[in-house]
Each structure stands twice: as structure tokens, then as C-alpha cells.
Scaffold this active site. Structure first.
Site, short mmCIF file in Angstrom:
data_model
loop_
_atom_site.label_atom_id
_atom_site.label_comp_id
_atom_site.label_asym_id
_atom_site.label_seq_id
_atom_site.Cartn_x
_atom_site.Cartn_y
_atom_site.Cartn_z
N ASP A 1 -8.01 -8.90 3.90
CA ASP A 1 -7.81 -7.80 4.84
C ASP A 1 -8.88 -7.73 5.93
O ASP A 1 -9.76 -6.87 5.85
CB ASP A 1 -7.79 -6.47 4.06
CG ASP A 1 -7.36 -5.31 4.93
OD1 ASP A 1 -6.90 -5.54 6.05
OD2 ASP A 1 -7.48 -4.16 4.47
N GLU B 1 0.82 -1.22 0.00
CA GLU B 1 0.00 0.00 0.00
C GLU B 1 0.86 1.27 0.00
O GLU B 1 0.64 2.19 0.77
CB GLU B 1 -0.96 -0.02 1.20
CG GLU B 1 -1.88 -1.23 1.18
CD GLU B 1 -2.97 -1.22 2.23
OE1 GLU B 1 -2.76 -0.67 3.30
OE2 GLU B 1 -4.05 -1.79 1.93
N GLU C 1 -12.67 -2.06 11.79
CA GLU C 1 -12.64 -1.33 10.51
C GLU C 1 -13.75 -1.80 9.57
O GLU C 1 -14.35 -1.00 8.87
CB GLU C 1 -11.27 -1.53 9.86
CG GLU C 1 -11.16 -0.93 8.47
CD GLU C 1 -9.79 -1.13 7.83
OE1 GLU C 1 -8.90 -1.71 8.48
OE2 GLU C 1 -9.62 -0.70 6.68
C1 GCV Z 1 -2.44 0.46 8.44
C2 GCV Z 1 -5.98 -2.05 5.47
C3 GCV Z 1 -6.41 -0.79 6.16
C4 GCV Z 1 -5.26 0.18 6.27
C5 GCV Z 1 -4.10 -0.52 7.01
C6 GCV Z 1 -3.73 -1.76 6.22
C7 GCV Z 1 -2.61 -2.55 6.89
O1 GCV Z 1 -5.71 -1.81 4.14
O2 GCV Z 1 -7.48 -0.21 5.47
O3 GCV Z 1 -5.70 1.29 6.99
O4 GCV Z 1 -3.01 0.34 7.15
O5 GCV Z 1 -4.85 -2.60 6.11
O6 GCV Z 1 -2.92 -3.49 7.58
O7 GCV Z 1 -1.46 -2.20 6.71
#
Ligand code: GCV
Length: 704
Positions: A369, A295, A397
Site C-alpha cells: 500500500d 477494506e 499518506e
Molecule cells: C481510499 C489505504 C489507505 C486508505 C485508502 C486505501 C485504498 O489503505 O489508508 O485510506 O482508501 O488505501 O487505496 O483504497
């Protein structure tokens, strides 16, 4: 027995305005509470304080004694706290070898001619855990005189990952700002830090990663090392070490180097010097957590090096200080057209055996995720020569932020009990991560924390149960979600059986309800963009293909679901052959994971005898009606729960009910626009048309 009036410590004194002064008197009703005390509400003032004798002089033993004096009630026998090596205990022939470095023994024995409750362990921390275990046992109804507890954690590193940013915001945090006030640290140590450490120690958490995995290089600057040092000092007597997430490119941003290439000697020297600097301030610093090449985060792949090259470089820097590296396997790249669910396995499996001894690979429970339900990650069991940590998300989340009631105990146990078949039947994920499957010495489990500065820490009373459940399972992954829920409910709401039964029944159906109204039958990643709040199954215009919900459900007029069999991405082949065979066939795939692995026609015949479409609708309907039932259950104990927590929970359940209906209606409106099918008789039409759902916008949703 000595009688004393309980005196509150400094850290609690500042809380008087809140919970402690508000102790209620109404018979049969749980004391008024704003939730600050979590599962550790003190014994009522005036209750007899037990006679606690401490043999030894550590701060940790003193803390254990304070806890017992504060929490135990009606102890009919003196309590003795001491380490097991005390020669006075030799004649008791206690099974101290079983206790390891953190385990405890709590038992009634004769000491100096008096029947006493002995709380012991091989270390001070073990004794502290024993004290909390005795308190927990009493609060959940056990008779202190009959206690006989022996327990040692099955997993060494029991970690909370904070996704806290240095500016005070918390990524995916729904309980207010970060607990850490970086601005006033290191000079001011907010008493709340102590209370936080205490809550974690009460459950055996022994590691805290302070900052977000999307890390700022600044957290490694001299100023921030001092701030981290101040927190480490607060946590130390509670048996907790601090760790930091690090940004892989910090040698460039902070060190002024031209590269962060892990094979570059200057880069290696920079990290070594940085580690030495940290350990000068924090001699028991735990180590680093790293999100790399994921990411948008930098990593070794930027220099054509492997994840092992990157992890080993950091491991070498902390190894002289006994530090460790937790290297995340949550990787996927926009440049990689492979099914996202396959990418981590493809990248990491070939690296098995290539990581240094002090590296753990940290793997999310599922391959995408933290969705409300995912099949277990295929990396579990696939890297026998690599210590593997499980990463769970405690913050919700994808499960309704802080407002929806979703007890995650069943989600956690589902993955822990999943059988990888890596070494035959019974090769569960729990055995992979507790090291028993492959004999790994380094073991760990991490949970993404759900705490913030909200008065009740987690944004709602029931969210506290997820923190609690994570920690209890980290100690013993074989515990049942129901037992943990019951234990938590008793300590949180008291021992009235009707209240406990009601609360536990709500908890136990809550996670499945969220699955039902957000993504039943193996559907996942259907949420709106960015904030991840609410439904967005129609979204298909985001830059990266795997950010779009349409990528995951692949619904069209002919059917729905992601074909991960040989005719599709063949992700099933990443599992052990026995598992892969089962998942390759829609008839043997558990229906709860059906559309994760298969693209099936809308009229596919389900085990219920109904078509896939009708079953799907039934799940959405069930999700909404389960929330309605949870509301009724909560109403039924209104007169047994303090008004403050009852009212907040009731309001949150109302939000959840409205949003469950929203998820259901928006999803069904969209599926119907794709398949052109009518709803089954009796199932209500969506309240709005699809355009209305698509037009909803939430720019200020929290947690981004
Ligand atoms: C910390 C998902 C979440 C992100 C998070 C990522 C991760 O994509 O939406 O906010 O980033 O996981 O675990 O690194």
C-alpha cells in the site's frame, strides 16, 4: 510585433489579492508567491505580449492562445496556432501521423512569407498541449526561435484520482478541504475549477475521477450527476473528461433492489439505466472507477462472483457510450490467511483474459500500500491479456503528509523502470502500462491527487512537484526524475543556476531520506494506526492481523523481516522466474528490499561489512542527517527565494527534522527492546524511552 498589456481573465481576477499583486521587484530574487500559480506564474505585467494568430474557432484553441499571450515573453516571431489538417500546412510535410490524437508539434516555419512559430496537432487538445509545451520550454531557458518539439503521450489515460468525499473531506488529503464545493454546484462554478483544469492541461492530464474510491452511492443520484455535469463542462475545453468512483452496492442503496449481484438481470438493467442517465447529462463522461471487496467495500465476491463478473457488468453498461471501467486490484481480505502481499495476484492472475475490452485493471505500484518503498507489484507482467493501469499515490499518506519534503519522482521512476522480465529483459513496468509489451490499445496511469483548497493547492510548494512529476511521467514514462525536478524547479523558482541546483539536490535525496528514517532495508508499514502519522512498529493489537506493523516486520530476538521465500509465504514465486530467483536469495536481493523478502538474523553480514543491526541504525541516522542537510541547503538560498515560500518551507523542514528524529528514535527504541542490542558507538541514544513513544496520541491528525 504587436504590443499589448496582458489582461487577466475572470478566473484569475479573483486571485489578485494573492499572487498577482504581490509580484516582487527585488533583483535576483524569485517573485513573491503564495504558490497559487504553481509552475504557471504569468509573465510580468508590462512584458511584451506575443502576436498570436489562431486559425480555427474552438474554445480550446482560444484558451491556448490566451495562455501564450499570458506566458510567453519576448517572442521575436509571430505564433500561429492551428490544427494540422489546415491545408495551408500541407506543403510543410509535417510528421502529423506521429502526433496521434493528443500530440503536438512546435516548430519555426515560414507561413505566408513570415517566419512563425507554428504550434499544431491533429486535435485542438493537441494544439493546447503544444502551447503549454512552448511555454514550458521558454520558462526553462529555451530559445523560442529554435524550438522544434514533437511529442505524443505514451499513455492514453492520464488520470487523477480524487479521494474526495461528498461532505468536503478528503481521505488522505493534507491540503485542506475538497476543491469541489458540492453544495453550491451545479449553479456556482468556482473559478478555481477552471484554474485546476488549466494546471492539469498544462501537463497533459486528461481524466479526473472526482470522488473517493470509498464511494458514497449518492454520487450517482440525479442531483449529483448534475453537479458532476457542471464540472465536466468546465473541464471539457481543457481536454479533460470526468469519471466517477462507484459503490458496487449502489443498486441496493440507491435503486432499492434486493441485491447487487452482477449476474442478476435487474442489477444489470439498473446499471445500464444509470449509465444512460449519466451520459444524457455528460455525453463525454469517461466511466467508472471501482474499489470492490477491499477494506470493507462491497463487491462481486459478496455474491460468489469474480472481479471479472463485476467489472464486466459495469463495462457493459458504459460500453455503448464508449465509457471504460477502471477496476482496482487493491484487494485483501481479513478472512484470507495468505500473506497480504500475495492476495491481489492470487485473486486476479486467474482472471487474465476474462475482462471485457473496455476494462483496465488498476494496480498499485507495490503489493501492500503505497509505502515509501515497495518492490514492484507482481501483477505487472503477469496478466498479458489484460490492460493494466499503474496507480501511484501523489498525496503523501506514508511520506510525512504535507509537511515533509519528499519528492516522489524517484519513487515513480523506480517502479516504471522495474524489470518484470515477463517477456525477457527490458519488460519494464513502463512497457506493461504503455501497452508496448503486449500491444494493448487501452492504456492508463492514475495518481491519487494531493490537491485541496489550500491556497498553494498541495499543502506545500514542494508537494506541487509531485503532482507535476506524476503528470510528466504519465505523458512520457521514460523521463528522468532529475530532469523533471529541474524543469519544475526552473518554472517554480526561476532560472538562477544556484537555486535550481540546490533545490534539485534537495529533491533528489528527499525520498530516500524518508525511507531511511521510516522504514529502511525493505521494512514497511510501521506507522501508527488509523491516521498513519508517525511511528508505531510495536502495534500488534488491531483486529485484522495485516493491519498490525508487527505482521510486516516480524522482529524477534533472533532477527527481523518477512520471509517471503519458499520457507515463508513464497510471495517471490509470483514474480517471473528470473526475478523470483534473485529475490529468493538474500545475497542477490537488493539490500533496499532485503527485509521485505527475508527474515534475517540481526548479525547478518551486509555488503558494507557491518552487521544488519549496525547497517539498519546507520540508515536511520542517515535519514535524519539528510534532512539536516536539506535544511542547510534551503538556508543557503534564503536571499534568492521569496520570503513567503522560503519561510513556509523552512518551517516545514524544521518539522520534518524533528519528526525524522522521532521516527528514528521510536523505531530504534523498539528494535532494541526486541533484540537487546546496544547502539553502535557514536549513534545517539533515543531522546525518550519506548513507553514515551508508545504514549503519543494524535486523534486530530488530518486526512482520515
Ligand atoms: C481510499 C489505504 C489507505 C486508505 C485508502 C486505501 C485504498 O489503505 O489508508 O485510506 O482508501 O488505501 O487505496 O483504497
Amino acid at each position: 510585433m504587436e504590443r499589448r498589456t496582458w489582461r487577466i481573465g475572470t478566473s484569475m481576477a479573483c486571485l489578485l489579492a494573492g499572487s498577482l499583486l504581490a509580484i516582487g521587484t527585488m533583483p535576483g530574487k524569485a517573485s513573491a508567491s503564495d504558490g497559487y500559480d504553481l509552475w504557471l506564474a504569468p509573465a510580468h505585467e508590462g512584458a511584451a505580449v506575443p502576436d498570436v494568430q489562431v486559425i480555427g474557432d474552438s474554445q480550446t484553441l482560444q484558451l491556448a492562445a490566451t495562455e501564450l499571450r499570458r506566458n510567453l515573453t519576448g517572442a521575436k516571431l509571430p505564433v500561429v496556432l492551428t490544427k494540422a489538417l489546415n491545408p495551408a500546412l500541407a506543403r510543410l510535410r509535417l510528421p502529423t501521423a506521429e502526433l496521434g490524437t493528443e500530440g503536438y508539434l512546435v516548430r519555426t516555419v515560414m507561413i505566408a512569407g513570415r517566419s512563425s512559430l507554428l504550434i499544431t496537432g491533429n486535435t485542438d487538445t493537441g494544439v493546447l498541449y503544444g502551447a503549454f509545451a512552448a511555454i514550458r520550454a521558454q520558462k526553462t531557458g529555451a530559445d523560442l526561435t529554435k524550438l522544434d518539439l514533437i511529442s505524443a503521450p505514451r499513455i492514453k489515460l492520464r488520470v487523477l484520482n480524487h479521494w474526495d468525499n461528498l461532505d468536503g473531506s478528503v481521505e488522505r488529503g493534507y491540503a485542506g478541504q475538497s476543491l469541489w464545493d458540492w453544495w453550491t454546484l451545479p449553479d456556482f462554478k468556482d473559478p478555481r475549477y477552471t484554474d485546476y483544469a488549466r494546471a492539469n492541461a498544462s501537463l497533459g492530464i486528461n481524466a479526473i475521477v472526482l470522488n473517493n474510491v470509498n464511494a458514497s452511492p449518492l454520487s450517482l443520484s440525479a442531483d449529483y450527476i448534475a453537479k458532476t455535469g457542471a464540472l465536466a463542462e468546465v473541464f471539457r475545453p481543457w481536454g479533460i473528461k470526468v469519471y466517477l468512483s462507484v459503490r458496487f452496492s449502489a443498486p441496493i442503496e440507491l435503486g432499492g433492489l434486493k441485491t447487487a449481484d452482477p449476474l442478476d438481470p435487474e442489477v444489470q438493467a439498473w446499471w445500464k439505466a444509470k449509465a444512460d442517465e449519466i451520459y444524457r447529462t455528460i455525453p463525454d463522461f469517461g466511466g467508472f472507477l471501482v474499489k470492490a471487496n477491499s477494506e470493507g467495500q462491497p463487491g462481486p465476491r459478496d455474491y460468489q462472483r469474480s472481479h471479472a463478473d463485476g467489472a464486466n457488468m459495469l463495462a457493459a453498461a458504459v460500453a455503448p457510450h464508449n465509457g471504460i471501467v477502471m477496476w482496482r486490484a487493491f484487494v485483501y481480505a481479513e478472512t484470507d490467511p495468505e500473506d497480504r502481499a500475495k492476495q491481489a495476484w492470487s485473486e486476479f492472475k486467474p482472471l487474465d483474459g476474462k475482462f471485457a475490452d473496455n476494462v483496465l485493471v488498476q494496480v498499485k505500484n507495490g503489493a501492500i500500500d503505497f509505502q515509501p518503498r515497495e518492490p514492484f507489484h507482481p501483477l505487472f507482467g503477469a496478466m498479458p491479456k489484460t490492460p493494466m493501469m499503474l496507480e501511484l499515490q501523489i498525496t503523501k499518506e506514508y511520506l510525512g503528509f504535507s509537511t515533509h519534503l519528499a519528492y516522489l519522482g524517484p519513487l515513480y521512476t523506480e517502479v516504471l523502470e522495474a524489470d518484470t522480465r515477463a517477456k525477457g529483459r527490458g519488460s519494464t513496468v513502463a512497457k506493461v502500462i504503455d501497452g508496448s509489451l503486449e500491444g494493448s490499445a487501452l492504456t492508463g496511469i492514475a495518481g491519487v491527487a494531493n490537491v485541496g483548497r489550500d491556497r498553494d493547492w498541495s499543502g506545500s510548494t514542494f508537494n506541487q512537484a509531485n503532482w507535476y512529476a506524476f503528470a510528466r511521467l504519465a505523458w512520457d514514462p521514460s523521463l528522468s526524475a532529475t530532469d523533471i525536478g529541474r524543469e519544475w524547479a526552473r518554472q517554480t523558482f526561476g532560472n538562477d543556476p544556484h537555486v535550481v541546483d540546490t533545490v534539485v539536490s534537495m529533491m533528489m535525496e528527499s525520498r530516500e531520506a524518508v525511507v531511511d528514517y521510516t522504514g529502511p532495508l525493505g521494512l514497511a508499514h510501521l506507522m501508527a494506526t488509523g491516521h498513519h502519522y508517525g511511528p508505531g512498529p510495536w502495534v500488534n493489537d488491531l483486529a485484522r492481523p495485516e493491519w498490525n506493523p508487527t505482521y510486516y516486520h516480524k522482529a524477534d530476538r533472533g532477527g527481523i523481516g518477512f520471509d517471503r521465500t519458499r520457507t515463508g509465504s513464497n510471495a517471490v514465486a509470483q514474480y517471473a522466474p528470473q526475478v523470483a530467483r534473485k529475490l529468493a536469495d538474500p545475497h542477490t536481493t537488493p539490500e533496499s528490499e532485503l527485509l521485505w523478502f527475508h527474515h534475517l538474523p540481526w548479525d547478518w553480514k551486509m555488503k558494507s561489512g557491518q552487521t544488519l543491526w549496525h547497517d539498519l541504525v546507520a540508515h536511520y541516522d542517515r535519514g535524519v542527517s539528510t534532512v539536516a542537510r536539506m535544511q542547510q541547503n534551503w538556508d543557503s538560498i534564503k536571499d534568492k527565494v521569496d520570503a513567503e515560500r522560503w519561510t513556509k518551507t523552512a518551517s516545514y523542514l524544521a518539522i520534518q527534522h524533528r519528526e525524522a528524529r522521532w521516527w528514528r528514535d521510536a523505531s530504534l527504541a523498539y528494535w532494541m527492546s526486541v533484540n537487546g542490542l546496544p547502539l553502535p558507538a557514536g549513534s545517539p541514544a533515543p531522546q525518550h524511552d519506548l513507553a514515551w513513544y508508545k504514549a503519543q496520541s494524535f486523534p486530530l491528525a488530518p486526512g482520515q
